[in-house]
Motif scaffolding. Structure first.
Motif, short mmCIF file in Angstrom:
data_model
loop_
_atom_site.label_atom_id
_atom_site.label_comp_id
_atom_site.label_asym_id
_atom_site.label_seq_id
_atom_site.Cartn_x
_atom_site.Cartn_y
_atom_site.Cartn_z
N GLN A 1 0.83 -1.20 0.00
CA GLN A 1 0.00 0.00 0.00
C GLN A 1 0.87 1.26 0.00
N ILE A 2 1.92 1.27 0.80
CA ILE A 2 2.82 2.42 0.86
C ILE A 2 3.50 2.62 -0.49
N GLY A 3 3.93 1.54 -1.12
CA GLY A 3 4.55 1.62 -2.44
C GLY A 3 3.60 2.17 -3.49
N LYS A 4 2.34 1.75 -3.44
CA LYS A 4 1.34 2.26 -4.38
C LYS A 4 1.11 3.75 -4.15
N VAL A 5 1.02 4.16 -2.90
CA VAL A 5 0.82 5.58 -2.58
C VAL A 5 2.03 6.39 -3.04
N ALA A 6 3.23 5.85 -2.88
CA ALA A 6 4.43 6.54 -3.37
C ALA A 6 4.31 6.77 -4.88
N GLY A 7 3.79 5.79 -5.60
CA GLY A 7 3.59 5.95 -7.04
C GLY A 7 2.56 7.02 -7.37
N VAL A 8 1.50 7.08 -6.59
CA VAL A 8 0.48 8.12 -6.79
C VAL A 8 1.07 9.50 -6.51
N VAL B 1 4.04 20.87 -4.44
CA VAL B 1 2.78 20.79 -3.70
C VAL B 1 3.10 20.94 -2.22
N SER B 2 2.22 21.61 -1.49
CA SER B 2 2.43 21.73 -0.04
C SER B 2 2.09 20.41 0.63
N LEU B 3 2.79 20.12 1.72
CA LEU B 3 2.55 18.88 2.45
C LEU B 3 1.12 18.79 2.96
N SER B 4 0.54 19.92 3.32
CA SER B 4 -0.84 19.89 3.83
C SER B 4 -1.85 19.52 2.75
N GLN B 5 -1.57 19.80 1.49
CA GLN B 5 -2.47 19.48 0.38
C GLN B 5 -2.36 18.02 -0.06
N LEU B 6 -1.21 17.45 0.12
CA LEU B 6 -0.91 16.15 -0.49
C LEU B 6 -1.88 15.03 -0.09
N PRO B 7 -2.21 14.84 1.19
CA PRO B 7 -3.16 13.77 1.51
C PRO B 7 -4.51 13.92 0.81
N LYS B 8 -4.97 15.14 0.61
CA LYS B 8 -6.23 15.36 -0.10
C LYS B 8 -6.09 14.99 -1.57
N LEU B 9 -4.97 15.35 -2.17
CA LEU B 9 -4.75 15.04 -3.58
C LEU B 9 -4.60 13.55 -3.81
N VAL B 10 -3.98 12.86 -2.85
CA VAL B 10 -3.77 11.42 -2.97
C VAL B 10 -5.02 10.65 -2.58
N ALA B 11 -5.89 11.28 -1.77
CA ALA B 11 -7.11 10.65 -1.24
C ALA B 11 -6.76 9.44 -0.38
N GLU B 12 -5.85 9.68 0.56
CA GLU B 12 -5.38 8.63 1.46
C GLU B 12 -5.10 9.24 2.82
N LYS B 13 -5.04 8.40 3.85
CA LYS B 13 -4.74 8.86 5.21
C LYS B 13 -3.37 9.53 5.26
N ASP B 14 -3.27 10.56 6.11
CA ASP B 14 -2.02 11.31 6.25
C ASP B 14 -0.84 10.39 6.52
N THR B 15 -1.00 9.45 7.43
CA THR B 15 0.13 8.60 7.83
C THR B 15 0.67 7.79 6.66
N ILE B 16 -0.21 7.29 5.81
CA ILE B 16 0.23 6.50 4.65
C ILE B 16 0.93 7.41 3.64
N VAL B 17 0.39 8.62 3.45
CA VAL B 17 1.00 9.58 2.52
C VAL B 17 2.41 9.93 2.98
N TYR B 18 2.56 10.19 4.28
CA TYR B 18 3.88 10.55 4.80
C TYR B 18 4.86 9.38 4.70
#
Length: 66
Positions: free
Chosen positions: A4-11, A22-39
């Motif tokens: 899942q982390i690898g897939k999110v890295a690809g997104v 992109v700002s870090l605060s925007q990224l989870p919304k753009l990825v449509a995933e939980k903050d922790t997984i995005v980070y």
């Protein structure tokens, strides 16, 4: 979990290629995933040396390395 982390890295990679910085605060919304997984995805890309960070006042931005 690693898959899942690898897939999110690809997104994240795709988003940064399309949008540029992109700002870090925007990224989870753009990825449509939980903050922790995005980070964790960002950590994956950072470990591979593929992204750069920039701080501006109290905001942090991420972009693909040129």
């Amino acid at each position: 979990m690693e898959t899942q982390i690898g897939k999110v890295a690809g997104v994240i990679w795709d988003i940064l290629q399309e949008k540029g910085e992109v700002s870090l605060s925007q990224l989870p919304k753009l990825v449509a995933e939980k903050d922790t997984i995005v980070y964790q995805g960002l950590g994956w890309l950072a470990r591979e040396g593929k992204i750069s960070y920039r701080a501006d006042k109290n905001r942090t931005f991420v972009d693909l390395k040129k």
